[in-house]
Write a protein that holds these residues in place. Structure first.
Motif, PDB file in Angstrom:
ATOM      1  N   ALA A  54      -4.554 -11.762  -5.392  1.00 52.87           N
ATOM      2  CA  ALA A  54      -3.105 -11.796  -5.187  1.00 52.87           C
ATOM      3  C   ALA A  54      -2.326 -11.923  -6.486  1.00 52.87           C
ATOM      4  O   ALA A  54      -1.105 -11.723  -6.499  1.00 52.87           O
ATOM      5  N   LEU A  55      -2.988 -12.242  -7.583  1.00 51.33           N
ATOM      6  CA  LEU A  55      -2.305 -12.583  -8.825  1.00 51.33           C
ATOM      7  C   LEU A  55      -1.401 -11.458  -9.329  1.00 51.33           C
ATOM      8  O   LEU A  55      -0.194 -11.653  -9.526  1.00 51.33           O
ATOM      9  N   ILE A  56      -1.961 -10.273  -9.559  1.00 49.52           N
ATOM     10  CA  ILE A  56      -1.180  -9.181 -10.141  1.00 49.52           C
ATOM     11  C   ILE A  56      -0.122  -8.646  -9.174  1.00 49.52           C
ATOM     12  O   ILE A  56       1.033  -8.420  -9.581  1.00 49.52           O
ATOM     13  N   PRO A  57      -0.439  -8.445  -7.884  1.00 48.51           N
ATOM     14  CA  PRO A  57       0.608  -7.985  -6.964  1.00 48.51           C
ATOM     15  C   PRO A  57       1.788  -8.953  -6.847  1.00 48.51           C
ATOM     16  O   PRO A  57       2.948  -8.534  -6.880  1.00 48.51           O
ATOM     17  N   VAL A 185       8.567  -1.659 -10.080  1.00 46.67           N
ATOM     18  CA  VAL A 185       8.712  -0.939  -8.813  1.00 46.67           C
ATOM     19  C   VAL A 185       7.478  -0.076  -8.574  1.00 46.67           C
ATOM     20  O   VAL A 185       6.895  -0.073  -7.471  1.00 46.67           O
ATOM     21  N   LEU A 186       7.073   0.661  -9.601  1.00 47.88           N
ATOM     22  CA  LEU A 186       5.899   1.524  -9.473  1.00 47.88           C
ATOM     23  C   LEU A 186       4.641   0.695  -9.179  1.00 47.88           C
ATOM     24  O   LEU A 186       3.790   1.094  -8.372  1.00 47.88           O
ATOM     25  N   LYS A 187       4.537  -0.472  -9.821  1.00 46.58           N
ATOM     26  CA  LYS A 187       3.367  -1.325  -9.609  1.00 46.58           C
ATOM     27  C   LYS A 187       3.323  -1.858  -8.179  1.00 46.58           C
ATOM     28  O   LYS A 187       2.267  -1.841  -7.527  1.00 46.58           O
ATOM     29  N   VAL A 188       4.477  -2.337  -7.681  1.00 50.57           N
ATOM     30  CA  VAL A 188       4.527  -2.885  -6.321  1.00 50.57           C
ATOM     31  C   VAL A 188       4.230  -1.797  -5.292  1.00 50.57           C
ATOM     32  O   VAL A 188       3.503  -2.030  -4.308  1.00 50.57           O
ATOM     33  N   ILE A 189       4.779  -0.608  -5.504  1.00 53.23           N
ATOM     34  CA  ILE A 189       4.504   0.508  -4.586  1.00 53.23           C
ATOM     35  C   ILE A 189       3.012   0.819  -4.566  1.00 53.23           C
ATOM     36  O   ILE A 189       2.412   1.041  -3.500  1.00 53.23           O
ATOM     37  N   PHE A 196      -2.109  -4.198  -0.041  1.00 55.56           N
ATOM     38  CA  PHE A 196      -1.885  -5.628  -0.259  1.00 55.56           C
ATOM     39  C   PHE A 196      -0.838  -6.153   0.726  1.00 55.56           C
ATOM     40  O   PHE A 196       0.206  -5.526   0.937  1.00 55.56           O
ATOM     41  N   ALA A 197      -1.089  -7.309   1.326  1.00 58.21           N
ATOM     42  CA  ALA A 197      -0.206  -7.883   2.350  1.00 58.21           C
ATOM     43  C   ALA A 197       0.910  -8.692   1.693  1.00 58.21           C
ATOM     44  O   ALA A 197       0.824  -9.923   1.568  1.00 58.21           O
ATOM     45  N   PHE A 198       1.970  -8.010   1.270  1.00 60.63           N
ATOM     46  CA  PHE A 198       3.085  -8.694   0.615  1.00 60.63           C
ATOM     47  C   PHE A 198       3.836  -9.619   1.577  1.00 60.63           C
ATOM     48  O   PHE A 198       4.446 -10.603   1.134  1.00 60.63           O
TER      49      PHE A 198
END
Length: 255
Positions: A54-57, A185-189, A196-198
């Protein structure tokens, strides 16, 4: 108390969550005032409490909110002639990166990035401040492509923007915030597409973003009081320390 605890992800207690929310204020204030440091500090702190998966997301989501808030609060100082070509180039570079997956040793990437940031920070590149829209788009595409293989985008983009905005600390920080917003934005997408369960982390992320915006407001006031020469000196020192830490971690990775 139970209602608040139920909003937190499994394994993260209220004291840890409260610390992260408070830290978001100070790390955002640090970046708003000096242009660097907050993202790295937040990543380090999150690493103490979050599972690796979960760290990077989560860091990307928090930084997306932080940079968006900073870009909005300091929007009057954004150099649109730089930000818009950068955004276009970033989209192209990120898209290209999806087709060119290169697995390089992490130690090599850290070492090369650290040395590159030091060189760009302390050397003047003639003509960088007069780089045209096409040159800006090409340069940002290359940077976006590089970030597909190197996670530490903040120092790299800071050094890049410092070359093309050498005379206005407010424009440097605001334009950097706009650029980092696109990167996150690109990373989260990408992580959302990967599954990943945001949603489970959303209450914590939103609280950290709100706290971070208050930090941005406070840090922006500090920025107003900083002389340009003092800002540039501490900006270079901060970038160099971050780069030296990357070099250290890269060298240690060989042993």
């Amino acid at each position: 108390m139970d209602i608040v605890t139920d909003l937190l992800p499994d394994g993260l207690g209220l004291p840890a969550a409260s610390l992260l929310i408070l830290a978001s204020f100070f790390t955002s204030a640090l970046t708003a005032a000096f242009g660097i440091g907050g993202g790295v500090a937040m990543l380090t702190l999150l690493g103490l409490f979050l599972p690796v998966a979960a760290l990077i997301p989560v860091h990307g989501a928090v930084q997306l909110g932080s940079n968006t808030g900073r870009a909005w609060h300091q929007r009057a100082h954004i150099r649109h002639g730089i930000a818009l070509p950068f955004i276009a180039g970033s989209l192209v570079g990120a898209a290209a990166g999806a087709y060119f997956v290169v697995q390089l040793p992490d130690a090599v990437l850290k070492l090369v990035l650290g040395l590159f940031v030091i060189v760009v920070t302390w050397m003047k590149f003639p003509g960088a401040a007069r780089l045209g829209h096409a040159g800006m788009a090409v340069g940002s595409a290359v940077l976006a492509l590089a970030t597909m293989f190197v996670g530490a985008t903040g120092p790299l983009l800071s050094a890049f923007f410092a070359q093309i905005i050498p005379d206005d600390r407010k424009a440097l920080i605001a334009t950097h915030a706009a650029g980092m917003t696109v990167q996150h934005v690109l990373k989260v997408i990408a992580f959302a597409i990967a599954g990943f369960a945001f949603a489970r982390w959303l209450p914590l992320v939103l609280a950290m973003i709100a706290s971070g915006y208050l930090g941005t407001v406070y840090g922006s006031r500090l920025l107003e009081k900083l002389p340009e020469e003092s800002f540039r000196r501490w900006f270079r020192v901060g970038l160099t320390l971050l780069a030296l830490d990357l070099v250290r971690r890269g060298v240690m990775g060989f042993f």
